[in-house]
Design an enzyme around this catalytic site. Structure first.
Site, mmCIF file in Angstrom:
data_model
loop_
_atom_site.group_PDB
_atom_site.id
_atom_site.type_symbol
_atom_site.label_atom_id
_atom_site.label_comp_id
_atom_site.label_asym_id
_atom_site.label_seq_id
_atom_site.Cartn_x
_atom_site.Cartn_y
_atom_site.Cartn_z
ATOM 1 N N ASP A 192 1.730 -0.442 9.570
ATOM 2 C CA ASP A 192 2.072 0.795 10.292
ATOM 3 C C ASP A 192 3.563 1.086 10.136
ATOM 4 O O ASP A 192 3.974 2.199 9.784
ATOM 5 C CB ASP A 192 1.717 0.579 11.774
ATOM 6 C CG ASP A 192 1.657 1.871 12.575
ATOM 7 O OD1 ASP A 192 1.481 1.790 13.803
ATOM 8 O OD2 ASP A 192 1.773 2.963 11.978
ATOM 9 N N ILE A 243 0.832 -1.222 0.000
ATOM 10 C CA ILE A 243 0.000 0.000 0.000
ATOM 11 C C ILE A 243 0.858 1.260 0.000
ATOM 12 O O ILE A 243 0.403 2.320 -0.458
ATOM 13 C CB ILE A 243 -0.966 -0.037 1.212
ATOM 14 C CG1 ILE A 243 -2.164 0.895 0.983
ATOM 15 C CG2 ILE A 243 -0.235 0.277 2.520
ATOM 16 C CD1 ILE A 243 -3.283 0.699 1.989
ATOM 17 N N GLY A 250 -3.759 -8.753 10.851
ATOM 18 C CA GLY A 250 -2.386 -9.185 11.125
ATOM 19 C C GLY A 250 -2.182 -9.388 12.611
ATOM 20 O O GLY A 250 -2.778 -10.292 13.210
ATOM 21 N N VAL A 251 -1.423 -8.526 13.213
ATOM 22 C CA VAL A 251 -1.111 -8.594 14.659
ATOM 23 C C VAL A 251 -2.386 -8.679 15.499
ATOM 24 O O VAL A 251 -2.444 -9.348 16.516
ATOM 25 C CB VAL A 251 -0.283 -7.338 15.060
ATOM 26 C CG1 VAL A 251 -0.233 -7.147 16.553
ATOM 27 C CG2 VAL A 251 1.114 -7.430 14.465
ATOM 28 N N ASN A 281 -2.092 1.824 15.926
ATOM 29 C CA ASN A 281 -2.511 1.492 17.298
ATOM 30 C C ASN A 281 -2.900 2.790 17.992
ATOM 31 O O ASN A 281 -2.715 3.877 17.450
ATOM 32 C CB ASN A 281 -1.405 0.744 18.053
ATOM 33 C CG ASN A 281 -0.124 1.547 18.135
ATOM 34 O OD1 ASN A 281 -0.138 2.692 18.584
ATOM 35 N ND2 ASN A 281 0.963 0.981 17.652
HETATM 36 N N1 APR Z 1 0.814 -3.090 2.317
HETATM 37 C C1 APR Z 1 -0.391 -3.689 2.447
HETATM 38 N N2 APR Z 1 -0.709 -4.527 3.457
HETATM 39 C C2 APR Z 1 0.254 -4.777 4.381
HETATM 40 C C3 APR Z 1 1.544 -4.197 4.310
HETATM 41 C C4 APR Z 1 1.799 -3.324 3.219
HETATM 42 N N3 APR Z 1 3.004 -2.724 3.072
HETATM 43 N N4 APR Z 1 2.281 -4.654 5.385
HETATM 44 C C5 APR Z 1 1.468 -5.494 6.071
HETATM 45 N N5 APR Z 1 0.259 -5.581 5.474
HETATM 46 C C6 APR Z 1 -0.904 -6.380 5.864
HETATM 47 C C7 APR Z 1 -0.675 -7.531 6.799
HETATM 48 O O1 APR Z 1 -0.178 -8.649 6.074
HETATM 49 C C8 APR Z 1 -2.091 -7.757 7.324
HETATM 50 O O2 APR Z 1 -2.818 -8.557 6.409
HETATM 51 O O3 APR Z 1 -1.794 -5.533 6.573
HETATM 52 C C9 APR Z 1 -2.694 -6.345 7.321
HETATM 53 C C10 APR Z 1 -2.846 -5.719 8.700
HETATM 54 O O4 APR Z 1 -1.857 -6.264 9.563
HETATM 55 P P1 APR Z 1 -1.066 -5.359 10.638
HETATM 56 O O5 APR Z 1 -0.202 -4.403 9.933
HETATM 57 O O6 APR Z 1 -0.439 -6.333 11.592
HETATM 58 O O7 APR Z 1 -2.214 -4.520 11.361
HETATM 59 P P2 APR Z 1 -3.270 -4.964 12.478
HETATM 60 O O8 APR Z 1 -3.571 -6.429 12.439
HETATM 61 O O9 APR Z 1 -4.398 -3.992 12.336
HETATM 62 O O10 APR Z 1 -2.481 -4.691 13.836
HETATM 63 C C11 APR Z 1 -2.199 -3.354 14.190
HETATM 64 O O11 APR Z 1 0.123 -3.851 14.469
HETATM 65 O O12 APR Z 1 1.846 -2.868 13.361
HETATM 66 C C12 APR Z 1 1.132 -2.846 14.530
HETATM 67 O O13 APR Z 1 1.256 -0.563 15.206
HETATM 68 C C13 APR Z 1 0.393 -1.554 14.698
HETATM 69 O O14 APR Z 1 -0.183 -2.046 16.957
HETATM 70 C C14 APR Z 1 -0.688 -1.979 15.643
HETATM 71 C C15 APR Z 1 -1.034 -3.379 15.152
#
Ligand code: APR
Length: 168
Positions: free
Chosen positions: A36, A13, A121-122, A26
């Protein structure tokens, strides 16, 4: 019913040269891992500096910053729910992430916006449920707001791509 203004893409993205990309942040709004971390790395340190002026963000809410070194003009930061079984309002909070982010786009007259798979994700949200909420909430919003020209769901795994593809 899927709207022609909805699009699905595989990839990073942070590479999109559009009006706004949405960050799965977050509540501290001070960066992190996942998307993020990728957004902050690509935007550069000015993004964190602006985030520090925002005093955080509650789950389900959204705040806008500039994009700085990103090709996107703006970043809309939203905080998804951490999955804890589905009985703590997670579905409503996730839907609010999409609605509030889209509302910020309309308020700022932004026409092209991209979402990552928020909370998938997380935050461990079940992917099929999260994709359904993303598509249904966005479709409903677009039916009531025609200023937004395109919403792209940008996903980074085959599993998530397949979940969205079945809905679009
Ligand atoms: N472009 C698109 N999608 C991405 C990218 C990227 N560059 N990097 C990761 N993703 C995807 C992941 O594979 C996942 O499917 O984005 C989705 C969301 O995952 P996370 O980034 O882990 O976000 P989330 O599950 O909402 O957790 C948020 O994670 O990074 C920390 O600071 C953030 O504490 C917050 C938590």
């Amino acid at each position: 019913m899927s709207d022609s203004r909805l699009a699905l893409a595989r990839g990073d993205i942070t590479k999109l040269a559009i009006d706004a990309i949405v960050n799965a942040a977050n509540t501290a709004l001070l960066g992190g891992g996942g998307v993020d971390g990728a957004i902050h790395r690509a935007a550069g340190p000015q993004l964190l500096a602006e985030c520090k002026t925002l005093a955080g963000c509650r789950s389900g809410e959204a705040k806008i910053t500039r994009g700085y070194s990103l090709p996107a003009r703006f970043v809309i930061h939203t905080v998804g729910p951490v999955w804890s079984g589905g009985e703590s309002g997670e579905p409503e909070t996730l839907a609010n992430c999409y609605r509030n982010s889209l509302q910020i786009a309309v308020t700022n007259d932004l026409r092209t916006i991209a979402f990552p798979a928020i909370s998938c994700g997380v935050y461990r949200y079940p992917i099929v449920d999260a994709a359904r909420i993303a598509v249904d909430t966005t479709s409903e919003f677009l039916r009531e707001n025609n200023s937004v020209e395109q919403v792209t769901f940008v996903v980074s795994t085959d599993e998530i791509y397949a979940a969205y593809r079945r809905l679009l």
